[in-house]
Design an enzyme around this catalytic site. Structure first.
Site: not given
Ligand code: NAP
Length: 285
Positions: A54, A98, A121
């Protein structure tokens, strides 16, 4: 019939190219690029790979990118303090925590602490609620990537029978909502469903299960579109999807491979969400 392949790698590159241009425009116009902060706690090896990828993509696209790697023993209060600090930082448009977090941390509380405007997200209940109500918001990246793929092959979900296998908050549920919002007739299957019977009627099948080759070729209706979200690592280290690809491709009109299908789209859509969050923040001033 042999299905045409939906090339997720090529489409992700196309999306990334256009985001690179948008990031440069934002930078030129507002004096700063879109910015994403990724928070990782502990030493989960898969998380490390995802976060590195990412960060690399964000840098390639000209974004501001910050990686906060906290020690496995970090307390809930310390993690929340970092999230609050990032919420308040005007150079950060997107915050990604994460998962999975170490067991002593409350993931839901951490995800809910992220400002919904920076929730790239799309996991915050406010964004999930907006999606449920058919209102604009930040959408989870994997299902958003699937919608982009459907757009690319000009599959119009309106009135189509669409079967989503899996009801997780990160893939199945938001996938079903996106299809419903696009006026499909949606069926959501899970571990208690007669999956074969539902798939046999489907114009579109999206498999997000986590069981290697669960969807058999003989279930697939001739001409159906088959999207395989599954990423299952076998004992031999090879990746397989949730669909029996070799058999299903003889029935489907379009199908995604694993790897090289949905996977590459997920990071591209994360970057898309970051640009969207930056545009919204900058237009608010
Ligand atoms: P998850 O949270 O484990 O959810 C799996 C879902 O599948 C559950 O709703 C479960 O039903 C259902 N299920 C399990 N066994 C079933 C069966 N035999 N028949 C029908 N339904 C069954 O998984 P997830 O996070 O959504 O991920 C699903 C897959 O997608 C995994 O392989 C994951 O690695 C992959 N994935 C890929 C990407 C990507 O970027 N390509 C992103 C995210 C996930 P119940 O609710 O009844 O238990």
């Amino acid at each position: 019939m042999t299905a045409q392949l939906i090339d997720g790698k090529a489409l992700a590159l196309k999306v990334r190219d256009s985001l690179k241009g948008e990031a440069a425009d934002i930078h030129a116009r507002y004096g700063r690029p879109p910015g994403i902060a990724v928070v990782r706690v502990g030493e989960d090896p898969a998380s490390k790979v995802y976060v590195t990828s990412k960060e690399k993509t964000a840098t390639e696209l000209g974004f501001g990118s910050w990686h906060h790697h906290l020690d496995a023993g970090t307390s809930q209060a310390e993690l929340l303090a970092l999230v609050h600090q990032l919420n308040a930082d005007p150079s950060v448009d997107g915050i990604l925590v994460q998962l999975p977090l170490p067991k002593h941390l409350d993931s839901n509380a951490v995800l809910e602490a992220v400002s919904p405007a920076k929730d790239v997200d799309g996991f915050h209940a406010v964004n999930a609620g907006h999606l449920f109500q058919g209102r604009p918001g930040l959408v989870p990246c994997t299902p958003a990537g699937v919608m982009k793929m459907l757009e690319e092959i000009k599959f119009n979900p309106t009135g189509k029978s669409c079967v989503v296998i899996g009801r997780s908050n990160i893939v199945g549920r938001p996938m079903a909502m996106l299809l419903l919002n696009a006026s499909a007739t949606v069926t959501i299957c899970h571990s208690k469903s007669d999956v074969a019977a539902e798939v046999r009627r489907a114009d579109l099948v999206v498999a997000a299960v986590g069981v290697s080759r669960l969807v058999k070729g003989e279930w697939v209706r001739p001409g159906a579109v088959v999207i395989d979200v599954g990423m299952n690592r076998g004992a031999d280290g090879k990746l397989s999807g949730d669909v029996d690809f070799d058999a299903a491709k003889e029935k489907a009109s379009w199908i995604t491979p694993v790897p090289g299908g949905v996977g590459p789209m997920t990071i591209a859509m994360l970057m898309h969400n970051t640009v969207a969050a930056a545009k919204a923040a900058l237009s608010r001033g």
